[in-house]
Design an enzyme around this catalytic site. Structure first.
Site, PDB file in Angstrom:
ATOM      1  N   GLN A  18       0.647  -1.286   0.284  1.00 31.41           N
ATOM      2  CA  GLN A  18      -0.079  -0.025  -0.146  1.00 31.41           C
ATOM      3  C   GLN A  18       0.742   1.187   0.038  1.00 31.41           C
ATOM      4  O   GLN A  18       0.600   2.029  -0.809  1.00 31.41           O
ATOM      5  CB  GLN A  18      -1.014   0.046   1.224  1.00 31.41           C
ATOM      6  CG  GLN A  18      -2.077   1.101   1.154  1.00 31.41           C
ATOM      7  CD  GLN A  18      -3.041   1.422   2.411  1.00 31.41           C
ATOM      8  OE1 GLN A  18      -3.432   2.077   2.628  1.00 31.41           O
ATOM      9  NE2 GLN A  18      -3.210  -0.004   3.173  1.00 31.41           N
ATOM     10  N   ARG A  39       6.796  -9.812  -9.282  1.00 32.77           N
ATOM     11  CA  ARG A  39       7.385 -10.892  -9.390  1.00 32.77           C
ATOM     12  C   ARG A  39       6.613 -12.064 -10.153  1.00 32.77           C
ATOM     13  O   ARG A  39       5.249 -12.319 -10.139  1.00 32.77           O
ATOM     14  CB  ARG A  39       7.168 -11.663  -7.924  1.00 32.77           C
ATOM     15  CG  ARG A  39       8.151 -10.994  -6.726  1.00 32.77           C
ATOM     16  CD  ARG A  39       7.684 -11.322  -5.593  1.00 32.77           C
ATOM     17  NE  ARG A  39       6.446 -11.204  -4.931  1.00 32.77           N
ATOM     18  CZ  ARG A  39       5.792 -11.607  -3.809  1.00 32.77           C
ATOM     19  NH1 ARG A  39       6.514 -12.674  -3.154  1.00 32.77           N
ATOM     20  NH2 ARG A  39       4.718 -11.139  -3.395  1.00 32.77           N
ATOM     21  N   GLU A 141       1.475  -0.826   8.921  1.00 34.31           N
ATOM     22  CA  GLU A 141       0.566   0.245   9.423  1.00 34.31           C
ATOM     23  C   GLU A 141       0.626   0.513  10.788  1.00 34.31           C
ATOM     24  O   GLU A 141       0.825   1.437  11.193  1.00 34.31           O
ATOM     25  CB  GLU A 141      -0.827  -0.125   8.573  1.00 34.31           C
ATOM     26  CG  GLU A 141      -1.704   0.903   9.177  1.00 34.31           C
ATOM     27  CD  GLU A 141      -1.899   2.169   8.721  1.00 34.31           C
ATOM     28  OE1 GLU A 141      -1.898   3.168   9.463  1.00 34.31           O
ATOM     29  OE2 GLU A 141      -1.911   2.380   7.306  1.00 34.31           O
ATOM     30  N   ASP A 173       0.230   3.798   5.847  1.00 38.38           N
ATOM     31  CA  ASP A 173       0.605   3.220   4.493  1.00 38.38           C
ATOM     32  C   ASP A 173       0.011   4.297   3.676  1.00 38.38           C
ATOM     33  O   ASP A 173       1.150   5.123   2.939  1.00 38.38           O
ATOM     34  CB  ASP A 173      -0.372   2.271   4.337  1.00 38.38           C
ATOM     35  CG  ASP A 173       0.314   0.922   4.674  1.00 38.38           C
ATOM     36  OD1 ASP A 173       1.565   0.834   4.835  1.00 38.38           O
ATOM     37  OD2 ASP A 173      -0.289   0.083   5.352  1.00 38.38           O
ATOM     38  N   GLY A 252      -8.698  21.450  19.072  1.00 38.29           N
ATOM     39  CA  GLY A 252      -8.290  22.625  18.740  1.00 38.29           C
ATOM     40  C   GLY A 252      -8.611  23.845  19.911  1.00 38.29           C
ATOM     41  O   GLY A 252      -8.414  24.780  19.473  1.00 38.29           O
ATOM     42  N   GLY A 253      -9.410  23.327  20.612  1.00 39.50           N
ATOM     43  CA  GLY A 253      -9.693  24.345  21.886  1.00 39.50           C
ATOM     44  C   GLY A 253     -11.058  24.477  21.802  1.00 39.50           C
ATOM     45  O   GLY A 253     -11.467  25.226  22.851  1.00 39.50           O
TER      46      GLY A 253
END
Length: 434
Positions: A18, A39, A141, A173, A252-253
């Site tokens: 990924q 492959r 991940e 990922d 964020g407050g």
């Protein structure tokens, strides 16, 4: 006129799963020619992971390899090394995400490839920065998330499920792939000035850490004053020495939280358990007044427990309980309709099913439908997340395993007879089992 930003750029894609494929797919969607090395007889691991049909490639593979070309190649054989060398000599970008040391062992380290083609940009994804004591760990991940501070700050803060929790978003990922994309595009711009390629190293750890920036902000604040006013633990519980898990705060407050609603029906059912809405109370006085009128909670405007933002920080639980009672007999869509008219920041919690059923999102970028053809037919995937006024991506199918062998090998000067020999000696096809 071809306005594709990366038209004329050739990418050799030596990545799997990924993180790497998400990067090279973005390059393909921006117009680059991407040659995916796979492959022989096997292909990318995701071709057969989580398949919906044992005879077909999985959606996992299809969603990460659109618009690429597939060349099956064993780069361990002498002929395979020769072919990869030829590709790299004429490429602009090489991307790999094998485990640490694998490319060096194969004979295609940055130093070797740079000597082959000084203009080539070499992009690599590894788990950790080179300076890290974990640099040699094999990273997946969740490993990236848990070592970058993401998991310890995600999840519930009390009860049986007070455990570090990884995000549902692929921070380790696909997020790493997008960070590497930024680095490669910067390197291309640099090459325009210097004429020389460079080595772009992107760790999964650093990509996760970059998205945990506000948590490092919170750590600094915690060390300075000993508490975090926006967290549920404030003001009644003790803080430890590190940023705690915080449930569903906005971060964020402002005072944000997730509230349960009654099921709306259709895709929004009690069984699916997504009948929730996210609501934010802003700190500004006018914004709070409008919110109180929309809720019908105008008594909060004169109550000292709620009339100021600082007071509300200290009385979160009471606020959550009252708003939760207000949303309980409404659907998430009704709540959004009522509150959005008053300018209250809010949004329905949407499942993947609900989002993918929203036709407005099929705008050519947000969600796109790709026709793979054959038994698979059409499938949905997120597209290029930004829009360019002068370019619209065209989303094509993922390649068949080795589907571009003849085209690519012929372009490198291999005759039909030579290609047949490459298939026989195990370079482009697997050798028969003994």
């Amino acid at each position: 006129m071809n306005t594709a930003p990366l038209a004329g750029i050739k990418v050799v894609d030596f990545t799997e799963v990924q993180s790497g494929p998400s990067c090279t797919q973005m390059l393909a969607w921006l117009g680059a020619e991407v040659i995916k090395i796979e492959r022989p007889g096997v292909g990318d691991a995701t071709r057969t992971e989580l398949q919906f049909n044992p005879n077909l490639p999985s959606y996992y593979y299809l969603q990460l390899n659109s618009d690429k070309k597939s060349l099956t190649l064993d780069a361990k054989t002498p002929d395979g090394k020769e072919i990869l060398t030829k590709l790299l000599k004429e490429a602009d970008i090489f991307v790999e995400n094998l485990h640490p040391g694998a490319m060096d062992k194969l004979g295609f380290s940055w130093e070797v490839v740079h000597a082959l083609n000084p203009k080539l940009i070499y992009g690599t994804i590894k788990g950790f920065p080179l300076s890290s004591k974990y640099a040699n760990l094999k990273a997946y991940e969740p490993i990236a998330q848990v070592t970058a501070g993401g998991a310890t700050t995600t999840g519930w803060y009390d009860g049986d499920y007070n455990i570090p929790t990884q995000s549902g978003a692929a921070l380790g990922d696909s997020n790493t792939g997008m960070h590497l994309t930024i680095g490669l595009l910067a390197a291309l711009q640099q090459r325009n000035k210097t004429g020389e390629g460079c080595y772009v190293y992107q760790s999964m750890h650093n990509a996760c850490l970059n998205l945990c920036r506000i948590k490092t902000r919170d750590q600094l604040t915690l060390e300075k004053i000993g508490y975090l006013t926006q967290y549920p633990q404030y003001p009644n519980e003790k803080f430890g020495s590190t940023v705690p898990r915080s449930g569903n705060i906005e971060g964020g407050g402002v005072l944000g939280w997730t509230y349960k609603c009654k099921p709306a029906g259709g895709m929004d059912t009690e069984l699916n358990a997504n009948n929730y809405v996210y609501i934010i109370l802003q700190r500004g006085e006018k914004d709070f007044q409008l919110a109180c009128k929309a809720f019908g909670f105008e008594d909060w405007l004169t109550d000292p427990k709620f009339s100021t933002a600082d007071a509300r920080d200290k009385n979160k639980q009471a606020i959550w309980e009252r708003i939760g009672a207000w949303t309980a007999d409404k659907t998430k869509y009704e709540v959004v309709q009522i509150l959005s008219q008053a300018g209250v920041p809010c949004g329905p919690v949407l499942s993947t099913q609900e989002m993918m059923a929203d036709e407005s999102l099929y705008d050519g970028n947000t969600l796109v439908k790709i026709n793979q053809g054959g038994e698979i037919g059409e499938f949905v995937t997120p597209g290029v997340p930004f829009t360019l006024s002068s370019y619209q991506p065209v989303y094509g199918p993922a390649p068949e395993l080795g589907g571009n062998n003849v085209e690519i090998l012929t372009s490198l000067g291999y005759t039909a007879e030579q290609q047949a020999e490459l298939a026989k000696n195990g370079t482009t096809e697997p050798l028969p089992k003994a």
